[in-house]
Design an enzyme around this catalytic site. Structure first.
Site, short mmCIF file in Angstrom:
data_model
loop_
_atom_site.label_atom_id
_atom_site.label_comp_id
_atom_site.label_asym_id
_atom_site.label_seq_id
_atom_site.Cartn_x
_atom_site.Cartn_y
_atom_site.Cartn_z
N SER A 128 40.48 31.72 51.36
CA SER A 128 41.35 31.54 52.52
C SER A 128 41.20 30.15 53.12
O SER A 128 42.20 29.48 53.44
CB SER A 128 41.08 32.62 53.57
OG SER A 128 39.71 32.65 53.93
N HIS A 151 38.26 39.10 48.09
CA HIS A 151 37.97 38.30 49.30
C HIS A 151 38.05 39.24 50.52
O HIS A 151 37.36 40.25 50.57
CB HIS A 151 38.94 37.11 49.33
CG HIS A 151 38.67 36.07 50.37
ND1 HIS A 151 37.47 35.91 51.00
CD2 HIS A 151 39.47 35.08 50.88
CE1 HIS A 151 37.53 34.89 51.86
NE2 HIS A 151 38.75 34.38 51.82
N HIS A 208 28.35 37.80 45.86
CA HIS A 208 28.98 36.66 46.52
C HIS A 208 28.98 35.47 45.57
O HIS A 208 28.07 35.32 44.75
CB HIS A 208 28.25 36.28 47.81
CG HIS A 208 29.08 35.44 48.72
ND1 HIS A 208 29.12 34.08 48.63
CD2 HIS A 208 29.94 35.79 49.71
CE1 HIS A 208 29.96 33.61 49.53
NE2 HIS A 208 30.48 34.63 50.20
N ARG A 256 25.74 37.66 58.09
CA ARG A 256 26.84 38.33 58.81
C ARG A 256 26.68 39.85 58.66
O ARG A 256 27.05 40.61 59.54
CB ARG A 256 28.20 37.85 58.27
CG ARG A 256 28.41 36.35 58.41
CD ARG A 256 29.68 35.90 57.70
NE ARG A 256 29.62 36.16 56.26
CZ ARG A 256 30.63 35.96 55.43
NH1 ARG A 256 31.79 35.49 55.88
NH2 ARG A 256 30.51 36.21 54.15
N ASP A 303 31.51 42.16 54.26
CA ASP A 303 32.48 43.26 54.21
C ASP A 303 31.83 44.62 54.02
O ASP A 303 32.47 45.65 54.23
CB ASP A 303 33.50 43.00 53.09
CG ASP A 303 34.26 41.72 53.33
OD1 ASP A 303 34.67 41.49 54.47
OD2 ASP A 303 34.43 40.93 52.37
#
Ligand code: CMX
Length: 435
Positions: A242, A272, A318, A327, A373
């Site tokens: 992105s 993604h 990743h 995160r 995620d």
């Protein structure tokens, strides 16, 4: 106290000199060889872009302008009574490298609230989308359509000088970020039948307004979640799909709405941003097959069956990270504080104790650890935002912060059109035939 734009006007000439000096001193230095595998291997690890807002370390994870997520949580201004950082402050940090005062953050909240309305034709465009059209497609359509009122596109058509590009790009970027809650809220309301949208409260911060538009404004814990969520999803250096897409499209001098609309289409891919939806779909499917409160053995079997079916385990692995994503950890801390007994959180924890070993044993993934995620969906679900197809929209709202910050700097620094060189397999074979 200066506004964000006033502060930038001071920093930009300094940074132009800084870049000049950096290029004069280091411009001809090498990062190492480019090998043919880089071209076939999705350019992993190939140094290719300047991205000022954040840098990603494989082991430590993301730093926003040099600051880790816990440091941002500590240093950035909070809402009265809140303990998570306000994303307004994070945007200021991404753009300037400086921590703003609480007053500067309040001014930014007000500025965004004042810019939040979306044109009527965009509302109609969204209202006419079939509810079966994925929320991310609707999101990208609406953002692209905002280009109708782009200050940069208009200024360009009127012959603006290169050195002034950043001004209207800044205005467009501020408009873009400001309008996203109304777009997201309208999509949520249309697709999931939530009825009439409340209006933006000019006295409230960005995340509070977003939560209100989704119908959760009265839930202070959800509002805090939005503050954390938008802060941590905002930026992850420049090479992810992105961010890179936004930068690439912006390099053609497409305005920030066109550039970010394109970025959203990349975020909508399952490898993604869509992975946050995929994780919940996968967890629910697992529960339907092996039941709730299943044993570790049953979960392990299920993970293996996913891999044997030729699918990825969503939320794990990743392209750059080699440790658990900070995160993920920030969201885990939030869950431990606010929802330690949640049954889905317990499943997410159970999966965390099992998947890395399985991925290691399978031997393919370079990083067996969870990414951002793997955790976001369980938090949203806990508060009643159970519509998984909507999750990537929230990721998108946040990602605008990082992409917009870099678009402003790219235009301020006169970043050129991106145009890397490509080769065919035949041309590579010919080139290296006798080497
Ligand atoms: N489950 C199963 N296999 C995996 C895997 C996972 N979670 N992660 C990597 N692999 C596989 C790859 O598919 C690849 O297989 P092939 O050799 O057959 O092509 C192999 O392991 C090597 O891949 P890698 O170098 O470790 O990882 P990549 O840089 O190619 O891909 C990513 C990174 C994120 C796409 C990958 O880990 C993945 O598909 N993860 C699941 C989807 C996901 O969670 N995406 C979200 C990432 C964060 C975000 O952008 O939002």
């Amino acid at each position: 106290q200066p506004t964000l734009k006033e502060r930038l006007a001071v920093l930009i000439p300094q940074e132009i000199e800084n870049v000049k000096a950096t290029r004069a001193e280091h411009g001809k230095k090498s990062f190492g060889p480019v090998v043919v595998d880089h071209l076939y291997g999705g350019m992993r690890g190939l140094p290719a872009l300047i991205w000022d807002g954040s840098v990603l370390d494989a082991d430590e994870g993301i730093r926003f302008r040099g600051k880790t997520i816990p440091e941002c949580q500590k240093l950035l201004p909070k809402a009265p009574g809140g303990s998570e950082p306000l994303p307004e402050g994070l945007f200021w940090l991404l753009l300037t490298g400086e921590v703003p005062t609480p007053e500067q953050v309040t001014e930014l909240s007000k500025d965004w609230a004042a810019r939040a309305a979306i044109p009527e034709f965009v509302e109609e465009l969204l209202d006419r989308c079939p509810p079966t059209l994925h929320p991310m497609s609707q999101f990208s359509l609406a953002v692209t359509a905002l280009n109708h009122d782009s200050a940069f596109a208009k200024a360009y058509s009127q012959g603006i000088s290169k050195k002034d590009y950043w001004g209207p790009v800044f205005e467009d970027s501020m408009d873009l970020i400001a309008k996203l809650p109304n777009i997201a809220g309208r999509i949520y309301s249309n697709v999931f039948g939530k009825g009439k949208l409340p209006s933006i409260d000019k006295a409230k911060d960005y995340s509070h307004n977003l939560a209100t538009l989704l119908g959760f404004g009265d839930n202070e814990a959800f509002v805090e979640l939005m503050r954390l969520y938008i802060t941590i999803h905002s930026d992850h250096e420049g090479g992810n799909v992105s961010a890179h897409t936004g930068k690439l499209v912006g390099s053609a001098l497409s305005d920030p709405f066109l550039a970010f609309g394109a970025a959203l289409n990349g975020l909508a891919g399952p490898l993604h941003g869509l992975a946050n939806q995929e994780v919940l779909v996968w967890l629910r499917k697992m529960q339907s097959v092996i039941g709730e409160n299943a044993s570790d053995e049953a979960v392990r079997e299920y993970v293996w069956s996913t891999l044997k079916g030729g699918q990825v385990v969503p939320g794990y692995g990743h392209a750059v990270l080699r440790k658990t994503d900070p995160r993920y950890m920030a969201q885990r801390e939030f869950a431990l504080k606010h929802l330690p007994e949640d049954s889905l959180f317990k499943l997410v924890n159970q999966v965390y104790t099992i998947v890395p070993d399985v991925l290691l044993e399978a031997g393919k993934a370079k990083n067996p650890w969870p990414n951002v995620d793997a955790h976001s969906g369980v938090l949203l679900t806990h508060y009643g935002l159970t519509q998984m197809e909507f999750y990537t929209v929230l990721f998108g709202v946040s990602r605008a912060f990082g992409v917009a910050a870099q678009l402003i700097w790219d235009r301020a620094l006169g970043a050129p059109l991106e145009r890397p060189k490509s080769y065919s397999t035949a041309s590579i074979q010919k080139m290296f035939a006798n080497k």
